[in-house]
Motif scaffolding. Structure first.
Motif, PDB file in Angstrom:
ATOM      1  N   VAL A 287       0.833  -1.202   0.000  1.00 57.39           N
ATOM      2  CA  VAL A 287       0.000   0.000   0.000  1.00 57.39           C
ATOM      3  C   VAL A 287       0.869   1.254   0.000  1.00 57.39           C
ATOM      4  CG1 VAL A 287      -1.751   1.286   1.288  1.00 57.39           C
ATOM      5  CG2 VAL A 287      -1.872  -1.212   1.156  1.00 57.39           C
ATOM      6  N   PHE A 288       1.926   1.268   0.792  1.00 59.82           N
ATOM      7  CA  PHE A 288       2.798   2.443   0.885  1.00 59.82           C
ATOM      8  C   PHE A 288       3.435   2.763  -0.469  1.00 59.82           C
ATOM      9  CE2 PHE A 288       7.119   4.124   1.494  1.00 59.82           C
ATOM     10  CZ  PHE A 288       6.825   5.304   2.148  1.00 59.82           C
ATOM     11  N   VAL A 289       4.018   1.757  -1.103  1.00 59.91           N
ATOM     12  CA  VAL A 289       4.681   1.978  -2.395  1.00 59.91           C
ATOM     13  C   VAL A 289       3.663   2.382  -3.460  1.00 59.91           C
ATOM     14  CG1 VAL A 289       6.003   0.860  -4.234  1.00 59.91           C
ATOM     15  CG2 VAL A 289       6.591   0.440  -1.841  1.00 59.91           C
ATOM     16  N   ALA A 290       2.481   1.771  -3.448  1.00 54.51           N
ATOM     17  CA  ALA A 290       1.468   2.106  -4.445  1.00 54.51           C
ATOM     18  C   ALA A 290       1.049   3.568  -4.330  1.00 54.51           C
ATOM     19  CB  ALA A 290       0.255   1.185  -4.285  1.00 54.51           C
TER      20      ALA A 290
ATOM     21  N   ALA B 214       1.269   9.019  -6.527  1.00 60.57           N
ATOM     22  CA  ALA B 214       1.123  10.420  -6.150  1.00 60.57           C
ATOM     23  C   ALA B 214       2.333  11.277  -6.503  1.00 60.57           C
ATOM     24  CB  ALA B 214       0.858  10.514  -4.643  1.00 60.57           C
ATOM     25  N   LEU B 215       3.528  10.696  -6.523  1.00 61.00           N
ATOM     26  CA  LEU B 215       4.739  11.505  -6.663  1.00 61.00           C
ATOM     27  C   LEU B 215       4.794  12.304  -7.966  1.00 61.00           C
ATOM     28  CD1 LEU B 215       7.189  12.162  -4.995  1.00 61.00           C
ATOM     29  CD2 LEU B 215       8.430  10.307  -6.123  1.00 61.00           C
TER      30      LEU B 215
ATOM     31  N   MET C  98       2.342   6.452   4.797  1.00 64.20           N
ATOM     32  CA  MET C  98       2.550   5.544   5.930  1.00 64.20           C
ATOM     33  C   MET C  98       1.265   5.390   6.739  1.00 64.20           C
ATOM     34  SD  MET C  98       6.338   6.826   7.156  1.00 64.20           S
ATOM     35  CE  MET C  98       6.337   5.752   8.584  1.00 64.20           C
ATOM     36  N   ALA C  99       0.551   6.498   6.949  1.00 62.62           N
ATOM     37  CA  ALA C  99      -0.708   6.416   7.706  1.00 62.62           C
ATOM     38  C   ALA C  99      -1.746   5.600   6.954  1.00 62.62           C
ATOM     39  CB  ALA C  99      -1.225   7.821   7.994  1.00 62.62           C
ATOM     40  N   ALA C 100      -1.840   5.813   5.637  1.00 63.53           N
ATOM     41  CA  ALA C 100      -2.803   5.046   4.847  1.00 63.53           C
ATOM     42  C   ALA C 100      -2.466   3.558   4.875  1.00 63.53           C
ATOM     43  CB  ALA C 100      -2.819   5.566   3.413  1.00 63.53           C
TER      44      ALA C 100
ATOM     45  N   ALA D 242      -5.601  12.526  -3.074  1.00 66.42           N
ATOM     46  CA  ALA D 242      -6.643  11.682  -3.666  1.00 66.42           C
ATOM     47  C   ALA D 242      -6.247  10.208  -3.629  1.00 66.42           C
ATOM     48  CB  ALA D 242      -6.919  12.122  -5.103  1.00 66.42           C
ATOM     49  N   PHE D 243      -4.970   9.922  -3.775  1.00 69.57           N
ATOM     50  CA  PHE D 243      -4.521   8.528  -3.777  1.00 69.57           C
ATOM     51  C   PHE D 243      -4.591   7.928  -2.377  1.00 69.57           C
ATOM     52  CE2 PHE D 243      -2.529  10.713  -7.316  1.00 69.57           C
ATOM     53  CZ  PHE D 243      -2.875   9.882  -8.377  1.00 69.57           C
ATOM     54  N   VAL D 244      -4.359   8.753  -1.367  1.00 71.37           N
ATOM     55  CA  VAL D 244      -4.540   8.281   0.007  1.00 71.37           C
ATOM     56  C   VAL D 244      -6.013   8.042   0.291  1.00 71.37           C
ATOM     57  CG1 VAL D 244      -4.204   8.875   2.435  1.00 71.37           C
ATOM     58  CG2 VAL D 244      -2.446   9.456   0.774  1.00 71.37           C
ATOM     59  N   ALA D 245      -6.876   8.964  -0.143  1.00 71.36           N
ATOM     60  CA  ALA D 245      -8.316   8.793   0.072  1.00 71.36           C
ATOM     61  C   ALA D 245      -8.840   7.570  -0.663  1.00 71.36           C
ATOM     62  CB  ALA D 245      -9.058  10.047  -0.391  1.00 71.36           C
ATOM     63  N   ALA D 246      -8.332   7.327  -1.875  1.00 67.74           N
ATOM     64  CA  ALA D 246      -8.808   6.167  -2.636  1.00 67.74           C
ATOM     65  C   ALA D 246      -8.449   4.856  -1.957  1.00 67.74           C
ATOM     66  CB  ALA D 246      -8.219   6.202  -4.052  1.00 67.74           C
ATOM     67  N   SER D 247      -7.378   4.840  -1.181  1.00 63.50           N
ATOM     68  CA  SER D 247      -6.992   3.611  -0.493  1.00 63.50           C
ATOM     69  C   SER D 247      -7.850   3.313   0.734  1.00 63.50           C
ATOM     70  CB  SER D 247      -5.517   3.703  -0.069  1.00 63.50           C
ATOM     71  OG  SER D 247      -5.330   4.680   0.937  1.00 63.50           O
ATOM     72  N   LEU D 248      -8.599   4.297   1.209  1.00 59.30           N
ATOM     73  CA  LEU D 248      -9.449   4.108   2.391  1.00 59.30           C
ATOM     74  C   LEU D 248     -10.811   3.573   1.951  1.00 59.30           C
ATOM     75  CD1 LEU D 248      -8.558   7.459   4.219  1.00 59.30           C
ATOM     76  CD2 LEU D 248      -7.538   5.196   4.565  1.00 59.30           C
TER      77      LEU D 248
END
Length: 370
Positions: A93-96, A101-102, A263-265, A306-312
């Motif tokens: 998840v972290f790498v994705a 996002a980068l 990391m939080a996601a 948006a990529f962090v939100a999509a993972s939730l």
């Protein structure tokens, strides 16, 4: 000086030369001692205690070397820990999130630095209507065509106020620019490929909050709450130096917060018990408030959130919309930047009002559009 007798001529005075080498040597050593003490005093005055303790601190290269040596020494336990299923899921998840996002983060930082450095603030003063009531929506809509992350929007808004733009319009631009610019909306579309309505909902909710806060400040704001911003750090420098200085600053700060957010996601996805997330996500009000607070704490750059939100995925689209609307408008780093630019009296009033209005508007918009 001794006297000696030579024949009958009487006493003749003879002079004995006293060696001066020892005296000169002592003078030279004394001068050297004084020079050494003077040099030490100069170093202490220039460097102070920090100069005396300079050699005692670890520099970054030495710290990195120590970390690498430690990793090599304990590579067995580290390899075993990373081989655990939970850590593999966490790393995935972290790498994705980072890989997705980068590129948007870098592109957004480059564009925002170009706008902050090369577009003069007088352009906005000429383009905006003179009446504040009309200037607010125009400034808010300008965020859709002038991309910039929240790290850059605060100094740009400060420059607008300093150049004579009405504060209500400058604040509307401050809130809208990092939330509805093309880079952010494109990133949202990529992060939610199966939910194109999320892009429209984010645009509508963010623009409504930006305009409402601008009008609210025009109606209720007081001039003594708003400190006139100081001169921007890039002003007075060459365009190239200011541009790359802005890029380095924004990449360093936004990149660090992106790592923390990823990391939080990953932790929420792989470590936090699923029952806890289901309990929070299953309650409509609690899920919205939980992700709103999470957006404030994580302080992720708007090009990457948006990529962090999509993972939730445990949370509803409305709750994730709240995460996307609140984050670019108010978080921990933005509060600190607003307090430093416009004063603490301003930030203590503007930040809570923005948070409350963003939560309410995003929840209502999500209910209608999602």
């Amino acid at each position: 000086m001794p006297m000696r007798t030579t024949g009958g001529t009487g006493p003749v005075a003879t002079t004995k030369t006293v060696p001066r080498e020892s005296g000169e040597q002592r003078d030279t050593e004394a001068d050297r001692g004084r020079d050494g003490r003077d040099a030490r005093e100069v170093r202490e005055v220039r460097g102070g205690p920090q100069g005396r303790d300079e050699g005692r601190h670890l520099n970054s290269a030495l710290l990195l070397t120590l970390l690498l040596v430690t990793a090599v020494m304990f590579q067995g336990p580290i390899r075993g820990a990373l081989a655990a299923p939970v850590m593999q899921s966490w790393m995935t998840v972290f790498v994705a999130v980072m890989v997705q996002a980068l590129p948007f983060l870098v592109l957004g930082v480059l564009l925002s630095a170009a706008i902050a450095v090369f577009v003069p603030a007088s352009f906005f003063a000429r383009a905006l209507p003179k009446r504040p009531v009309l200037a607010v929506p125009v400034a808010g809509a300008a965020g859709a065509v002038l991309p910039g992350c929240e790290c850059a929007s605060v100094p740009v808004a400060g420059a607008l106020v300093r150049r004579g733009v009405t504060p209500a319009a400058a604040l509307a631009f401050l809130l809208s620019a990092p939330a509805i610019n093309p880079i952010v909306l494109t990133a949202t579309a990529v992060a939610f490929p199966g939910n194109p309505e999320m892009v429209l909902a984010r645009f509508v909710a963010s623009l409504l909050v930006a305009c409402a806060m601008g009008w609210l400040w025009h109606r209720l704001g007081r001039t003594d709450w708003l400190r006139l911003p100081e001169k921007a750090s890039y002003e007075g420098q060459g365009k190239g130096a200011a541009f790359w200085g802005s890029v380095r600053h924004d990449v360093t700060h936004a990149g660090g917060f992106l790592v923390v957010g990823a990391m939080a996601a990953a932790t929420l996805k792989a470590v936090v018990p699923a029952d806890w997330l289901r309990a929070a996500a299953g309650h409509p009000v609690l899920s919205v408030l939980a992700l709103a607070v999470l957006a404030v704490l994580l302080s992720i750059c708007s090009e990457a959130d948006a990529f962090v939100a999509a993972s939730l995925t445990q949370f509803s689209l409305t709750a994730r919309l709240t995460f996307l609307v609140v984050g670019p408008m108010i978080d921990l780093k933005l509060f600190a930047m607003q307090a430093g630019t416009f004063g603490r009296a301003f930030a203590l009033r503007f930040a809570p009002a923005t948070f409350a209005l963003a939560v309410v508007v995003s929840a209502l918009t999500g209910t209608v559009l999602l």
